[in-house]
Design an enzyme around this catalytic site. Structure first.
Site, short mmCIF file in Angstrom:
data_model
loop_
_atom_site.label_atom_id
_atom_site.label_comp_id
_atom_site.label_asym_id
_atom_site.label_seq_id
_atom_site.Cartn_x
_atom_site.Cartn_y
_atom_site.Cartn_z
N CYS A 10 -58.06 -26.20 -13.98
CA CYS A 10 -57.31 -25.23 -13.24
C CYS A 10 -56.75 -25.89 -12.04
O CYS A 10 -56.83 -27.21 -11.97
CB CYS A 10 -58.04 -24.02 -12.96
N ASN A 13 -60.17 -25.34 -9.11
CA ASN A 13 -61.52 -25.58 -9.88
C ASN A 13 -62.69 -24.96 -9.02
O ASN A 13 -63.86 -25.39 -9.04
CB ASN A 13 -61.90 -27.20 -9.78
N CYS A 15 -62.37 -21.23 -9.62
CA CYS A 15 -62.15 -19.69 -10.27
C CYS A 15 -62.23 -19.94 -11.84
O CYS A 15 -63.21 -19.93 -12.57
CB CYS A 15 -60.98 -19.03 -9.85
N ARG A 16 -61.02 -20.23 -12.35
CA ARG A 16 -61.01 -20.43 -13.86
C ARG A 16 -61.56 -21.51 -14.44
O ARG A 16 -62.40 -21.09 -15.58
CB ARG A 16 -59.60 -20.46 -14.22
N SER A 17 -61.67 -22.63 -14.11
CA SER A 17 -61.94 -23.67 -14.94
C SER A 17 -63.78 -23.50 -14.58
O SER A 17 -64.22 -24.12 -15.72
CB SER A 17 -61.59 -25.03 -14.65
N ASP A 126 -54.02 -16.75 -12.71
CA ASP A 126 -54.69 -17.33 -11.61
C ASP A 126 -55.27 -15.97 -10.93
O ASP A 126 -54.48 -14.92 -10.46
CB ASP A 126 -53.77 -18.12 -10.62
#
Ligand code: 4NP
Length: 159
Positions: A10, A13, A15-17, A126
């Site tokens: 993401c 690195n 939050c999402r990934s 995001d």
């Protein structure tokens, strides 16, 4: 036994990934296939290198029995495209940046992660500037994508 290596990417690195990495590891372990996969995550930016995941991501994952607190952010590198079999981008902006980093002949297969989710496709939004519900939505999406991608890889049809 061949071991499949996957890198989730993401922007930050944090939050999402990290949630994608934690959820994918959780899903394959639960299915009894943990030993067949190596997972990692990275960001396209250098903004949070060395830092832990966002506290809201750690909290939301913990509520689903997934510990991502030990992860540390790093930036994606061109060498990742030879080290990993699959690179999974969270959104179109990540994908475009990754295509630029990868160059014309990447070894890894590069996809939008959500395209592997049953009935879903496209971007994982995001959650950084929103509230807690954004992190729940990300977790729901990365769970669906993880199940779909695990099945496709194990069936030899992930592309
Ligand atoms: P991620 O979210 O890409 O899912 O880790 C973000 C994290 C940090 C920032 C933006 C998005 N930031 O602007 O620092």
């Amino acid at each position: 036994m061949d071991r499949h290596s996957l890198l989730f990417v993401c922007l930050g690195n944090i939050c999402r990934s990290p949630l994608a990495e934690g959820m994918f590891a959780h899903v394959v372990a639960e299915a009894g296939h943990g030993a067949r996969f190596h997972v990692d995550s990275a960001g396209t930016s250098d903004w949070h290198i060395g830092g832990p995941p966002d506290g809201r991501a750690i909290h939301a994952a913990a509520a689903r029995g997934i510990d991502i607190s030990g992860q540390r952010a790093r930036q994606v590198a061109a060498s990742d495209f030879s080290r990993f079999d699959y690179v999974l981008a969270m959104d179109e902006s990540n994908l475009a940046r990754l295509q630029a980093v990868a160059g014309p002949e990447p070894g890894a297969r590069l996809h939008l992660f959500l395209d592997f989710a049953d009935g879903l496709s496209g971007e994982i939004p995001d959650p950084y500037y929103g509230g807690a519900e954004g992190f729940e939505q990300v977790l729901d999406m990365v769970e669906a994508a993880s199940r779909g991608l695990m099945q496709r890889i194990l069936a030899g049809s992930a592309g």
